[in-house]
Design a protein around this motif. Structure first.
Motif, PDB file in Angstrom:
ATOM      1  N   LEU A  82     -59.969  94.830  18.641  1.00 30.60           N
ATOM      2  CA  LEU A  82     -61.272  95.491  18.502  1.00 30.60           C
ATOM      3  C   LEU A  82     -61.888  95.216  17.134  1.00 30.60           C
ATOM      4  CD1 LEU A  82     -60.575  98.895  20.284  1.00 30.60           C
ATOM      5  CD2 LEU A  82     -61.961  96.983  21.130  1.00 30.60           C
ATOM      6  N   LEU A  83     -61.062  95.222  16.087  1.00 29.07           N
ATOM      7  CA  LEU A  83     -61.593  94.932  14.758  1.00 29.07           C
ATOM      8  C   LEU A  83     -62.088  93.493  14.658  1.00 29.07           C
ATOM      9  CD1 LEU A  83     -59.161  96.830  12.360  1.00 29.07           C
ATOM     10  CD2 LEU A  83     -61.575  97.309  12.794  1.00 29.07           C
ATOM     11  N   HIS A  84     -61.348  92.567  15.263  1.00 23.89           N
ATOM     12  CA  HIS A  84     -61.787  91.173  15.249  1.00 23.89           C
ATOM     13  C   HIS A  84     -63.146  91.041  15.927  1.00 23.89           C
ATOM     14  CE1 HIS A  84     -62.052  87.049  16.948  1.00 23.89           C
ATOM     15  NE2 HIS A  84     -61.774  86.757  15.692  1.00 23.89           N
ATOM     16  N   ARG A  85     -63.295  91.669  17.093  1.00 23.31           N
ATOM     17  CA  ARG A  85     -64.572  91.606  17.805  1.00 23.31           C
ATOM     18  C   ARG A  85     -65.700  92.194  16.955  1.00 23.31           C
ATOM     19  NH1 ARG A  85     -64.835  90.136  23.436  1.00 23.31           N
ATOM     20  NH2 ARG A  85     -63.218  88.560  23.561  1.00 23.31           N
ATOM     21  N   ALA A  86     -65.443  93.330  16.320  1.00 20.70           N
ATOM     22  CA  ALA A  86     -66.468  93.964  15.491  1.00 20.70           C
ATOM     23  C   ALA A  86     -66.837  93.068  14.313  1.00 20.70           C
ATOM     24  CB  ALA A  86     -65.977  95.320  14.988  1.00 20.70           C
ATOM     25  N   GLU A  87     -65.851  92.445  13.704  1.00 18.06           N
ATOM     26  CA  GLU A  87     -66.116  91.564  12.565  1.00 18.06           C
ATOM     27  C   GLU A  87     -66.895  90.320  12.994  1.00 18.06           C
ATOM     28  OE1 GLU A  87     -62.162  91.214  11.001  1.00 18.06           O
ATOM     29  OE2 GLU A  87     -62.313  93.163   9.993  1.00 18.06           O
TER      30      GLU A  87
END
Length: 185
Positions: free
Chosen positions: A22-27
């Motif tokens: 999820l953090l990768h997608r947000a970044e």
């Protein structure tokens, strides 16, 4: 907590994978938005994303989102959630599946990313949610001709699409077709 913001209590080994995904997608979304603002900078080549086993279904490509969905408000919310989850990403041992605050934050981030990507993002253990995949919403007021939510020449039999296709009025001679697929592979 509403169903839309619910997040599963994942096993200790799966939770860091979900957080990282999820953090990768947000970044990716935040980076791409920043690059679009600087029109002189070339866009980087697409990278191959490793989708962890904890993700159920096809979440699509990380760069396949609608930039128009990344509003100023959503950008602020994404930045806040990324910052809040950064501690867990850096210190995986702090992430516990029963931590309600962590699960609420992950649920908010997932809901925001689902809006931006127009797709479900589903994790292992969520039997009540559709598998990760395309989400299509087609709402019409008046249908006088043909209204289609999805038309495809070919589609995989394992493809997953959640389709909401509604109209207030379908006039005589009007037609609503939710899914039209020429060839199912």
């Amino acid at each position: 907590m509403s169903d839309a913001l619910a997040f599963p209590a994942l096993a200790a080994s799966a939770l860091p994978q979900a957080i990282g995904f999820l953090l990768h997608r947000a970044e990716v979304v935040l980076d791409r938005r920043a690059q679009r603002r600087d029109t002189s900078a070339p866009l980087p080549p697409e990278e191959v994303e490793e989708v962890p086993d904890v993700v159920v279904g096809d979440p699509g490509n990380a760069l396949d989102f609608d930039p128009a969905e990344v509003t100023d408000e959503r950008t602020e919310r994404l930045e806040t959630l990324v910052e809040a989850l950064g501690l867990y990403a850096e210190n995986g041992h702090l992430a516990e599946g029963q931590d309600e605050r962590l699960r609420r934050t992950l649920g908010r981030l997932r809901a925001l990313l689902e809006d931006v990507y127009g797709r479900h993002i589903t994790f292992a253990g969520e039997a009540q949610r559709p598998a990760s995949g395309m989400r299509i919403v087609n709402r019409a007021r008046d249908v006088r001709g043909v209204s289609r939510a999805l038309k495809a020449r070919r589609a995989s039999s394992s493809a997953n699409a959640d389709i909401l296709h509604t109209a207030e009025v379908v006039h005589p001679g009007g037609e609503m077709i939710s899914v039209e697929i020429d060839e199912l592979m």
